[in-house]
Design a protein around this motif. Sequence first.
Motif, mmCIF file in Angstrom:
data_model
loop_
_atom_site.group_PDB
_atom_site.id
_atom_site.type_symbol
_atom_site.label_atom_id
_atom_site.label_comp_id
_atom_site.label_asym_id
_atom_site.label_seq_id
_atom_site.Cartn_x
_atom_site.Cartn_y
_atom_site.Cartn_z
ATOM 1 N N HIS A 76 -1.992 12.420 1.007
ATOM 2 C CA HIS A 76 -2.370 11.662 2.199
ATOM 3 C C HIS A 76 -1.186 11.601 3.159
ATOM 4 N N LEU A 128 0.366 9.177 5.859
ATOM 5 C CA LEU A 128 0.286 7.792 6.300
ATOM 6 C C LEU A 128 1.135 7.567 7.538
ATOM 7 N N HIS A 174 -3.127 -0.738 4.342
ATOM 8 C CA HIS A 174 -3.116 0.432 5.231
ATOM 9 C C HIS A 174 -4.512 1.039 5.193
ATOM 10 N N VAL A 233 -5.599 3.925 4.751
ATOM 11 C CA VAL A 233 -5.867 4.943 3.732
ATOM 12 C C VAL A 233 -5.771 4.391 2.309
ATOM 13 N N GLY A 243 -8.294 5.124 -0.630
ATOM 14 C CA GLY A 243 -8.290 6.436 -1.265
ATOM 15 C C GLY A 243 -7.077 6.702 -2.122
#
Length: 339
Positions: free
Chosen positions: A121, A123, A147, A149, A152
């Motif tokens: 990911h 970020l 956050h 994300v 996931g």
Amino acid sequence: MIFRRRGKDDPTAAIQGFWAWWATARPRAEKLIAGTPDDALVAEIGDRVSAIHPGLQWEFTAGTDTAHRLVVTSAGDAGLRSLAERWRRAAPDADGTFGYASTRQGDPGALDGAVLDLAGHRLDLGELRFAGVVDTEANAVHVTVWHPVFPGLPEEARLQVAFLSLDWALGEDRVEIWIGAISTATEPGPDLTAAALAGVVAGVIPADGEALWSTLAGTRKGRPLVALVQTPLKAARWPAYDLHIRIDVPYRSRDENGFPAEDAFPALYALEDRIDARVDGAVVVAHETSDGVRTTHLYAERPAAAAVLEPLLLDWPDGRIRMKVTPDPGWTAVSHLAR
């Protein structure tokens, strides 16, 4: 007095060797930061830092009062914090180009525009949001990090982001000393920016540096115990104080719970006042009272701090006062008193 010597692996020579080497290597470091590759220098710095202790980490960062900063940090290992501080204290004076630090310094604005690649990911750290709950008893701020994300990411990765971002935004010392529990959220809710969280944390730090004390109660060996403890009880507040001094003072006059009777307090308090007046390079962090013994815990930078106390402990009318001095960089001797 019982005193245990430091281990044979004294890092003093490695610290002195680092700074002697740095005096000649610094021009190469300036070129490296300016963009000239020098893999050999990076390896040399790593080797020199590892010679002090393999658990230490190092990095170059932008300075505040200087253009650049060389940081050697314990990376959260409490047992190495005093060693990193000793490295810093041996450093040359800062100048316009280089400063030196033993912890990562905080900058809430550092998250804006920064990107972290983690677990597949990407970020944008500027999107991080925080919740901060002030715990007045522990004199700490419990933090939740969110956050977009995070849903996931596995919990381990979320926590890694949380700890890294707090270190970058607040600095390692403030995180270690003033942050309590750290958790993450997968649902929106936390709404503080890093700058706003920094303000919340600043609000729990005494502006005048006055010591804050809290009272604890419990048992020891089945007997009632009360303790008076500096709060927060964290080694990072006194990073070079890695010698534990324990002073056990017996008292004969006691009540049915084993605590001092009223007539015992004047002499006990007078002795503690004399200890406070004589400590040099040491700090009193806690008192424990239980079953006819009042224990004072101090931490010091050097054995001499204990030596000056020895004359005060002679001729105590209620029995022999015992003093024990032990290397304790991780402050394990008082961990049972830390909230």
